[in-house]
Motif scaffolding. Structure first.
Motif, PDB file in Angstrom:
ATOM      1  N   HIS A 189      -0.509   2.411  -8.344  1.00  0.00           N
ATOM      2  CA  HIS A 189      -0.332   2.208  -6.905  1.00  0.00           C
ATOM      3  C   HIS A 189       0.861   1.289  -6.627  1.00  0.00           C
ATOM      4  O   HIS A 189       1.634   1.520  -5.685  1.00  0.00           O
ATOM      5  CB  HIS A 189      -1.597   1.598  -6.294  1.00  0.00           C
ATOM      6  N   GLU A 190       1.012   0.254  -7.433  1.00  0.00           N
ATOM      7  CA  GLU A 190       2.098  -0.701  -7.230  1.00  0.00           C
ATOM      8  C   GLU A 190       3.465  -0.039  -7.368  1.00  0.00           C
ATOM      9  O   GLU A 190       4.419  -0.393  -6.665  1.00  0.00           O
ATOM     10  CB  GLU A 190       1.952  -1.841  -8.237  1.00  0.00           C
ATOM     11  N   HIS A 191       3.569   0.908  -8.283  1.00  0.00           N
ATOM     12  CA  HIS A 191       4.844   1.589  -8.526  1.00  0.00           C
ATOM     13  C   HIS A 191       4.777   3.036  -8.039  1.00  0.00           C
ATOM     14  O   HIS A 191       5.280   3.953  -8.694  1.00  0.00           O
ATOM     15  CB  HIS A 191       5.181   1.554 -10.015  1.00  0.00           C
ATOM     16  N   ALA A 192       4.175   3.220  -6.888  1.00  0.00           N
ATOM     17  CA  ALA A 192       3.924   4.569  -6.378  1.00  0.00           C
ATOM     18  C   ALA A 192       5.197   5.395  -6.236  1.00  0.00           C
ATOM     19  O   ALA A 192       5.245   6.569  -6.621  1.00  0.00           O
ATOM     20  CB  ALA A 192       3.191   4.486  -5.038  1.00  0.00           C
ATOM     21  N   ARG A 201      -6.561   9.343 -12.714  1.00  0.00           N
ATOM     22  CA  ARG A 201      -6.337  10.629 -12.038  1.00  0.00           C
ATOM     23  C   ARG A 201      -6.377  10.474 -10.516  1.00  0.00           C
ATOM     24  O   ARG A 201      -5.546  11.040  -9.795  1.00  0.00           O
ATOM     25  CB  ARG A 201      -7.399  11.628 -12.514  1.00  0.00           C
ATOM     26  N   GLU A 202      -7.333   9.696 -10.027  1.00  0.00           N
ATOM     27  CA  GLU A 202      -7.434   9.460  -8.588  1.00  0.00           C
ATOM     28  C   GLU A 202      -6.223   8.695  -8.067  1.00  0.00           C
ATOM     29  O   GLU A 202      -5.714   8.981  -6.975  1.00  0.00           O
ATOM     30  CB  GLU A 202      -8.720   8.695  -8.283  1.00  0.00           C
ATOM     31  N   ALA A 203      -5.742   7.731  -8.859  1.00  0.00           N
ATOM     32  CA  ALA A 203      -4.585   6.941  -8.435  1.00  0.00           C
ATOM     33  C   ALA A 203      -3.332   7.805  -8.337  1.00  0.00           C
ATOM     34  O   ALA A 203      -2.520   7.629  -7.408  1.00  0.00           O
ATOM     35  CB  ALA A 203      -4.359   5.787  -9.407  1.00  0.00           C
ATOM     36  N   ILE A 204      -3.164   8.719  -9.265  1.00  0.00           N
ATOM     37  CA  ILE A 204      -1.994   9.600  -9.217  1.00  0.00           C
ATOM     38  C   ILE A 204      -2.074  10.525  -8.001  1.00  0.00           C
ATOM     39  O   ILE A 204      -1.072  10.775  -7.317  1.00  0.00           O
ATOM     40  CB  ILE A 204      -1.875  10.388 -10.533  1.00  0.00           C
ATOM     41  N   ALA A 205      -3.280  11.018  -7.707  1.00  0.00           N
ATOM     42  CA  ALA A 205      -3.441  11.830  -6.490  1.00  0.00           C
ATOM     43  C   ALA A 205      -3.147  10.997  -5.248  1.00  0.00           C
ATOM     44  O   ALA A 205      -2.537  11.492  -4.291  1.00  0.00           O
ATOM     45  CB  ALA A 205      -4.856  12.404  -6.438  1.00  0.00           C
ATOM     46  N   ASP A 206      -3.552   9.711  -5.252  1.00  0.00           N
ATOM     47  CA  ASP A 206      -3.255   8.819  -4.130  1.00  0.00           C
ATOM     48  C   ASP A 206      -1.747   8.691  -3.927  1.00  0.00           C
ATOM     49  O   ASP A 206      -1.256   8.669  -2.784  1.00  0.00           O
ATOM     50  CB  ASP A 206      -3.846   7.430  -4.382  1.00  0.00           C
ATOM     51  N   VAL A 207      -1.017   8.600  -5.034  1.00  0.00           N
ATOM     52  CA  VAL A 207       0.437   8.480  -4.964  1.00  0.00           C
ATOM     53  C   VAL A 207       1.048   9.702  -4.296  1.00  0.00           C
ATOM     54  O   VAL A 207       1.966   9.590  -3.468  1.00  0.00           O
ATOM     55  CB  VAL A 207       1.023   8.268  -6.371  1.00  0.00           C
ATOM     56  N   VAL A 254      -0.320  11.633  -2.128  1.00  0.00           N
ATOM     57  CA  VAL A 254      -0.612  11.594  -0.695  1.00  0.00           C
ATOM     58  C   VAL A 254       0.289  10.570  -0.002  1.00  0.00           C
ATOM     59  O   VAL A 254       0.866  10.830   1.074  1.00  0.00           O
ATOM     60  CB  VAL A 254      -2.094  11.243  -0.443  1.00  0.00           C
ATOM     61  N   GLU A 255       0.426   9.414  -0.644  1.00  0.00           N
ATOM     62  CA  GLU A 255       1.192   8.318  -0.039  1.00  0.00           C
ATOM     63  C   GLU A 255       2.682   8.638   0.050  1.00  0.00           C
ATOM     64  O   GLU A 255       3.331   8.343   1.069  1.00  0.00           O
ATOM     65  CB  GLU A 255       0.987   7.044  -0.864  1.00  0.00           C
ATOM     66  N   CYS A 256       3.228   9.233  -0.993  1.00  0.00           N
ATOM     67  CA  CYS A 256       4.672   9.431  -1.051  1.00  0.00           C
ATOM     68  C   CYS A 256       5.103  10.866  -0.765  1.00  0.00           C
ATOM     69  O   CYS A 256       6.300  11.138  -0.611  1.00  0.00           O
ATOM     70  CB  CYS A 256       5.210   9.024  -2.422  1.00  0.00           C
ATOM     71  N   GLY A 257       4.150  11.793  -0.747  1.00  0.00           N
ATOM     72  CA  GLY A 257       4.502  13.178  -0.509  1.00  0.00           C
ATOM     73  C   GLY A 257       4.769  13.452   0.959  1.00  0.00           C
ATOM     74  O   GLY A 257       4.362  12.696   1.847  1.00  0.00           O
ATOM     75  N   ALA A 258       5.435  14.544   1.196  1.00  0.00           N
ATOM     76  CA  ALA A 258       5.756  14.925   2.583  1.00  0.00           C
ATOM     77  C   ALA A 258       4.543  15.605   3.199  1.00  0.00           C
ATOM     78  O   ALA A 258       4.341  16.808   3.058  1.00  0.00           O
ATOM     79  CB  ALA A 258       6.963  15.858   2.601  1.00  0.00           C
TER      80      ALA A 258
END
Length: 695
Positions: free
Chosen positions: A627-630, A658-664, A666-670
């Motif tokens: 998350h810190e380096h999203a 796996r959940e954290a990567i999916a969060d990334v 969502v956070e950074c995707g268009a």
């Protein structure tokens, strides 16, 4: 030796030759056949297969139990019933001893109705921390149905993440399976199942050899294991093991264990990496192979442990085997027609002086936590003549009862009670030595991810292969048994090894399937704790590939690659810290660190790494660093089409990553929704861009 086992029909008198297709009609016992097939990586599926073989034998099936690769597809058409027991390994792959069978089953030459006469049932072993949980088992079932086979009973599945492991699901499933078999394959009128308290003569047993070194006169087929070309080796006993260890006394013998297909390795060093005051002892083993073996990241070494002489002698004394523990033995087949292979088939015993002591030191796992089937076997060897005998037999039957789950859990798993300690409790019980190959479990080799790669794979002269292993020594406390320390069978053995000693190891390619073609994309390597071992191998291998293939300029050969490492604290268990510092400075590797028990520091992490110099004061886990380096993670995996590798302890860590990567995503995707993000991770996995190896 006198046995208190109840008299009952032997294996060969219960079932004889013949085939049958099963069905609603009753089948005479002489025609009922069962084929138990297992795919097993660590031995768990093989153990369950043996228990199922006992079940079908008691239901009057002539039973054969083998690994999947030992049979052809034509063999599937013969039995009345087939039972599969299959583990899922790696990224949803079949175990090593089931891959050939699976390739045959997937042949395009097979027609839709090829297996229409086959009736089968199956049980799978998996780990729900993997995304492809039990997928090998499910694919096998689907393919069997696709080829026209009939499923007799709903498939069962065991989950390693259950508090009681896979055995919890198996115990519940096998009760229903027995009832279904009785309905689908009814016995002829007047024939009843063989009761659980009736002893079944095993196909393989031990017998004392004659004193002149020749085979005695025995019924059945004799498998000579002791003498070859007149050569005899000296017996292995405690007397030949004089080397001492400070905590455990006399250490295991140094004889090379003759495992077929294994390698002999010389131990160069056995170094503790964790701080002396740290609660956990983690070792780095440096091994030199006597034979060449070209391995790559993800490869595993299989270490075959041995029991300690003091424990072996305790067991011999408990069983009162002192007078013949060092006398030569033969392994014989009691069946008129051999069905299942020898339990010692994995060993080359041509030049081994086979004795009870040798078996207890090298083969029989008397220090493991016993399974339910172990107590079922023991019940045959205690009588009811006295009150104590009757009580102990009743207690054994309780522990063997699949419906009394809590009884077994409280007595064995919760206190981590070993087989040796069980025998100390059941003082009225003496196991006849002839049956130890059936009653006692076999010691299984333990798999460890190889931590060396690239240039580290060769010694300084470049002539011999090296293998390094990162091993956490298991020394778990018991909430109940205080007087005797708990040990991991294999890691206790590893902790006793000394430089210069030779040991037996197996080598396997593993499941990460890392290739040089991956050098074109960045990789995110997530390996907390000892999970960093395969990541270290991968980093050094990518460095070697970059040099040999001229892909990247000097000083930037690891640029773009990220290692995410987690541990308790920087000072206690930060493995290979100096090595990472060097690679950060020299080749551009990025290292992110997460300390779950941080200490105040002015240089948290690796100097020169992305984390930089700062003060670490709060708990962090690897998913927190994601998350810190999203933005960096999103750029690597989405924009640069990078890959993810996750290694370490199974359970919450892989799921959280796996959940954290999916969060990334969502956070950074268009405008990527959560469902789309999770679907993207699934696509990465299917495309081989997201790989997990946990234990």
């Amino acid at each position: 030796m006198q046995s208190t086992a109840k008299a009952g029909p032997s294996h060969e008198s219960v079932v004889t030759n013949g085939n049958g297709n099963g069905g609603a009609k009753s089948t005479p016992p002489t025609q009922r056949t069962a084929l138990i097939l297992y795919g097993s990586e660590t031995g768990n599926a093989a153990d369950l297969a043996a228990e199922l073989a006992s079940l079908t034998t008691r239901l009057h099936f002539r039973t054969t139990c083998q690994d999947l690769d030992s049979v052809s597809l034509r063999d599937l058409l013969k039995p009345t019933l087939i039972i599969f027991v299959v583990s899922t390994t790696g990224q949803g792959e079949f175990p090593q001893n089931a891959r050939l069978f699976w390739r045959r089953l997937c042949s395009s030459a097979l027609k839709a109705a090829s297996l229409r006469k086959v009736r089968f049932v199956s049980f799978g072993l998996g780990d729900s921390s993997y995304p492809r949980y039990n997928v090998a088992h499910r694919m096998l079932c689907a393919r069997m149905l696709q080829l026209g086979a009939g499923e007799v009973f709903e498939r069962g599945e065991g989950n390693e993440q259950h508090p009681e492991g896979h055995s919890a699901g198996f115990r519940e499933w096998i009760v229903g399976l027995r009832e279904k078999i009785m309905q689908s394959f009814p016995l002829a009128e007047g024939v009843t199942p063989i009761a659980d308290d009736v002893f079944l003569e095993p196909e393989w047993k031990l017998e004392l050899a004659t004193t002149d070194g020749t085979n005695g006169v025995m019924e059945g087929n004799v498998l000579p294991l002791r003498v070859a070309n007149g050569h005899k080796s000296e017996p292995s006993s405690a007397a030949f093991s004089s080397k001492l260890d400070g905590t455990t006394g006399v250490v295991p013998n140094e004889d090379i264990l003759p495992v077929k297909g294994a390698f002999t390795a010389r131990l160069l060093s056995n170094k503790r990496l964790t701080a002396p005051d740290h609660f956990q002892d983690v070792r780095l083993l440096d091994l030199q192979l006597e034979e060449p073996y070209d391995y790559y990241p993800g490869a595993v070494a299989v270490v075959y442990p041995k029991n300690f002489p003091a424990d072996v002698q305790d067991f011999i004394d408990l069983m009162k085997w002192q007078n013949f523990a060092d006398k030569p033995l033969n392994v014989i087949s009691t069946a008129s027609k051999q069905l299942s292979p020898s339990p010692l088939r994995h060993l080359d015993l041509t030049h081994t002086h086979l004795t009870l002591r040798w078996l207890l030191e090298n083969v029989l796992d008397i220090m493991s936590i016993p399974r339910r089937s172990f107590f079922a076997s023991l019940a045959h060897f205690v009588g009811t003549a006295t009150e104590d005998e009757a009580y102990q037999r009743e207690r054994l039957l309780e522990l063997a009862n699949p419906e009394l789950i809590d009884e077994l859990w409280d007595y064995t798993t919760r206190p981590k009670r070993t087989i040796l300690e069980v025998m100390m409790d059941f003082t009225m019980l003496k196991i006849p030595f002839e049956y130890v190959l059936t009653v006692l479990p076999m010691i299984k080799g333990r798999q460890f991810s190889i931590a060396s790669g690239g240039a580290q794979r060769l010694d300084e002269g470049g002539s011999s292969m090296r293998v390094e292993l990162l091993v956490a020594i298991a020394d778990p406390p018991s909430p109940i048994i205080k007087y005797r320390r708990r040990y991991g069978v294999c890691t206790r053995y590893i902790s006793s090894l000394q430089p210069g000693q030779q040991i037996t190891i197996g080598l396997q390619p593993g499941y990460l399937d890392v290739k040089a073609e991956e050098m074109s994309v960045p990789i995110l390597m997530i390996g907390p704790g000892t999970g960093v071992a395969p990541m270290r191998s991968m980093i050094h291998q990518r460095l070697a590939w970059a040099r040999s293939m001229g892909l990247r300029t000097a000083g930037k050969r690891l640029e773009g690659d990220v290692l995410l490492f987690g541990c308790r604290s920087e000072s206690a268990d930060y493995f290979f810290k100096d090595e990472w510092h060097d690679l950060v400075e020299r080749e551009g590797l990025t290292v992110w660190t997460a300390f779950s028990r941080p200490q105040t520091s002015t240089n948290a992490g690796v100097a020169g790494a992305t984390d930089g110099d700062r003060t670490a004061t709060r708990k962090q886990y690897v998913q927190d660093k994601i998350h810190e380096h999203a933005s960096r993670v999103h750029e690597m995996l989405v924009k640069q089409n990078g890959k993810v590798y996750v290694c370490g302890s199974s359970g919450n860590m892989p799921k959280s990553v796996r959940e954290a990567i999916a969060d990334v995503f969502v956070e950074c995707g268009a405008s990527m929704a959560r469902e789309q993000a999770e679907a993207y991770v699934d696509v990465m996995e299917r495309d081989g861009r997201y790989k997990q190896e946990t234990w």
